[in-house]
Enzyme design. Structure first.
Site, PDB file in Angstrom:
ATOM      1  N   ASP A 144     -44.518  43.761 -45.266  1.00 26.53           N
ATOM      2  CA  ASP A 144     -43.459  43.636 -46.272  1.00 26.53           C
ATOM      3  C   ASP A 144     -42.542  42.454 -45.980  1.00 26.53           C
ATOM      4  O   ASP A 144     -42.108  41.752 -46.893  1.00 26.53           O
ATOM      5  CB  ASP A 144     -42.627  44.922 -46.322  1.00 26.53           C
ATOM      6  CG  ASP A 144     -43.390  46.078 -46.955  1.00 26.53           C
ATOM      7  OD1 ASP A 144     -44.500  45.846 -47.471  1.00 26.53           O
ATOM      8  OD2 ASP A 144     -42.870  47.210 -46.931  1.00 26.53           O
ATOM      9  N   ASP A 331     -52.462  28.714 -66.082  1.00 22.05           N
ATOM     10  CA  ASP A 331     -51.049  28.832 -66.399  1.00 22.05           C
ATOM     11  C   ASP A 331     -50.541  27.575 -67.102  1.00 22.05           C
ATOM     12  O   ASP A 331     -51.029  26.468 -66.870  1.00 22.05           O
ATOM     13  CB  ASP A 331     -50.279  29.056 -65.091  1.00 22.05           C
ATOM     14  CG  ASP A 331     -48.807  29.294 -65.301  1.00 22.05           C
ATOM     15  OD1 ASP A 331     -48.471  30.299 -65.950  1.00 22.05           O
ATOM     16  OD2 ASP A 331     -48.002  28.487 -64.824  1.00 22.05           O
ATOM     17  N   GLU A 360     -53.306  29.684 -70.875  1.00 20.37           N
ATOM     18  CA  GLU A 360     -52.061  30.230 -71.421  1.00 20.37           C
ATOM     19  C   GLU A 360     -51.493  29.220 -72.418  1.00 20.37           C
ATOM     20  O   GLU A 360     -51.117  28.111 -72.053  1.00 20.37           O
ATOM     21  CB  GLU A 360     -51.045  30.466 -70.304  1.00 20.37           C
ATOM     22  CG  GLU A 360     -49.727  31.027 -70.839  1.00 20.37           C
ATOM     23  CD  GLU A 360     -48.574  30.899 -69.858  1.00 20.37           C
ATOM     24  OE1 GLU A 360     -47.664  31.736 -69.925  1.00 20.37           O
ATOM     25  OE2 GLU A 360     -48.582  29.955 -69.039  1.00 20.37           O
TER      26      GLU A 360
END
Length: 617
Positions: A144, A331, A360
């Site tokens: 994490d 993208d 996109e």
């Protein structure tokens, strides 16, 4: 205490320091393959004053073709030819300079895979499940927070910080995704984003050859692809040609000024895609649209430069071959240099003919979408070689169908109108259909949290032409508007060990959530087993009195879709649809598991869609 050093020891320290100063810091691509169709390879070598050296290679089939020295002496760009005679192995490189010790480097060549279950492509037989990895499931809490990275905070209560989702978490939920009925997964970028804040979204890459350690490792990404393939699920990788993160190592120490599009002061793109196609556009408007930076933390790459092109091309090729993934989502496609994008697409197709690619294109018309897709049918004077685009116009038309008013081109007529313009595409079935994603408001909120409308919207999405894509959490009625974006990027409840509810299970979902979950699952599985809905033909009828009818059909089945956009029940006479009904007297109502008669008017509940499989008796 005062230390005394001999002349010999000082010389030793100087010699060690000099040796460290002359080391190679990076060579990219980090490895390559024999057996590639295009035998060219350009190494980007980075190290202190490495540009002052030459290179020697003694390895059968590997030849130095050219050395590029650039403004920054810490870079060397080396053109190699990996000929068909080259065998897999370790290629010894020697970086040489007269009067100084050579710097050795071992470069790995592997054999290009010929496995048949890799790089299969995504097409209209598939349905894509889009996931933001940081917000889906945490399988390894130990990663994490990673020491040494710029963003050191994890805070699930904030939409701006990392939440801890990772590749192990994704792998643990693959059976859930398969059971729901999806056949492909698109992850937002998982490569290293070592940025100071908001690094979770992945679109500011700082290392193109390394999975972000907070998601996992390169090996784990490869395992993720393999685990998907074992379950009959394909993988789509998110690719950004247009920009890097400003902490990317080539940005922090530019190879040369023209690596980026430079401006006297920070200049943002106008986001006006129209200037890319406008025959009357002023040069400055077109330049700012294409060369302006997307945001200040994402510098705009100079795609007119061949060294930049090679750098982008090769990291994409590397990931496809390394992991065996199946498709690429591109993208911010309209912000790229289209001449370059055409050459990129042709090279990708040369190496990976089955690889699927879609761009996109958040644009405002059918014509604008078609401009960016392959073919030169609109007299646009350019061939992008892009097979498919994300179909914003179908998205907007579905919302207009269910939220709009009556009118010749409004309401349900808008969907009919948009699809009637499919002649502008070379192949509209390659377009990716969607109702929302990580950048847009959740479709459940746009439809006023009306469950009937929501069911109808996804019944349309999964039965019209194209490749449907559904955003994670749609199945459990996740909601919110994208102001800011983080509101539509919430965690999937149950993906973390300490979550109070687990919506990956029926027990953890509300009655309403289970109702939609089961609806979506039923339509997904019906589509999965019905070729007419995958690549069958489409015939649509002009909407009348707010009711829209279309058919999907092939040699095996005919499926009739009836959409009632009215706020009250409608009755539909069937006489005008006989061209496709062809005398069938009954149909299976797929959503209700009943059989209905086709010899009398059909009753359609308010705001509902019927999926009817015609029975030939």
């Amino acid at each position: 205490m005062i230390r005394k050093y001999s002349l010999t020891s000082l010389f030793f320290v100087f010699f060690i320091s000099l040796s460290f100063a002359q080391k190679i810091d990076r060579v990219e691509p980090i490895s390559w393959w024999t057996g590639m169709k295009d035998t060219r390879l350009q190494l980007t070598v980075y190290g202190n004053k490495i540009g002052e050296r030459g290179v020697e290679i003694s390895y059968p089939g590997v030849y130095v073709k050219k050395i590029h020295r650039v403004e920054n002496p810490n870079y060397l760009f080396i053109d190699l030819d990996i000929s068909s005679e080259a065998k897999p192995g370790i290629v010894p490189l020697r970086f040489v300079k007269k009067g100084e010790k050579a710097i050795p480097y071992s470069y790995t060549l592997e054999a290009k895979s010929d496995a048949s279950n890799r790089i299969m492509g995504v097409n209209s037989k598939d349905v894509i499940y889009q996931i933001m990895p940081d917000r889906f499931a945490n399988g390894d809490p130990k990663n994490d927070i990673v020491k040494g990275m710029r963003e050191v905070k994890l805070n699930r209560d904030s939409m701006y910080y990392r939440h801890g989702g990772d590749l192990k978490g994704l792998i643990s939920k693959l059976d859930y995704i398969k059971d729901l009925g999806f056949t492909a997964i698109w992850l937002t970028p998982v490569l290293e984003n070592d940025m100071g804040n908001a690094s979770y979204h992945g679109y500011a890459i700082t290392n193109h050859y390394k999975v972000d350690p907070r998601f996992g490792t390169n090996e784990l990404y490869k395992q993720f692809v393999e685990e998907c393939h074992k379950r009959g699920i394909k993988v789509v990788k998110d690719i950004i040609h247009n920009h890097f993160g400003d902490q990317h190592w080539t940005i922090r120490d530019l190879p040369f000024k023209d690596w980026l599009h430079q401006w006297p002061t920070f200049t943002q793109t106008t986001y006006k895609d129209q200037t890319a196609m406008d025959p009357y556009a002023a040069d400055i408007d077109k330049k700012q649209m294409l060369n302006g930076w997307f945001v200040e933390s994402m510098p705009d790459l100079n795609q007119e430069n061949e060294l930049v092109q090679n750098y982008i091309n090769q990291h994409i090729i590397w990931w496809v071959e390394y992991s065996g993934l199946d498709g690429l989502r591109l993208d911010t496609y309209p912000y790229n240099n289209l001449d370059y994008m055409r050459e990129w697409a042709l090279r990708m197709n040369l190496e990976f003919p089955k690889l699927s690619v879609f761009g996109e294109t958040l644009v405002n018309s059918v014509i604008s979408q078609a401009f960016f897709s392959r073919g030169n049918k609109l007299n646009q004077g350019i061939e992008t070689a892009l097979p498919g685009v994300i179909d914003v116009q179908v998205k907007d038309a579905i919302f207009e169908t269910l939220n709009g008013s009556f009118g010749w081109t409004s309401g349900v007529n808008q969907l009919y109108t948009v699809l009637s313009q499919d002649f502008v595409y070379q192949d509209p079935t390659q377009n990716v259909l969607f109702l929302d994603n990580h950048d847009l408001s959740r479709s459940y909120s746009i439809l006023g949290e009306n469950l009937q409308k929501f069911k109808t919207a996804y019944s349309i999405l999964l039965t019209t032409r194209g490749i449907p894509q559904i955003y994670y959490g749609t199945e459990i009625l996740m909601k919110n508007f994208s102001n800011p974006d983080g509101l539509v990027r919430s965690d999937f409840p149950g993906g973390w060990a300490d979550d109070k509810v687990d919506k990956f299970t029926a027990k953890g979902r509300t009655a309403e959530e289970n109702e939609f979950y089961n609806h979506l699952k039923k339509v997904l599985h019906y589509r999965k087993n019905t070729t007419a809905l995958q690549d069958g033909k489409l015939m649509q009828y002009v909407p009348v009195d707010g009711v829209y009818v279309y058919f999907r059909y092939d040699d095996s089945k005919t499926v009739m879709l009836v959409v009632n956009s009215n706020k009250e029940m409608s009755e539909l006479p069937l006489d005008r649809f006989q061209q496709r009904i062809k005398g069938a007297k009954h149909a299976n109502n797929i959503l209700e598991d009943t059989t209905i008669s086709l010899t009398e008017n059909i009753k359609i509940p308010a705001g509902a869609a019927l999926i009817l499989e015609l029975l030939q008796e």
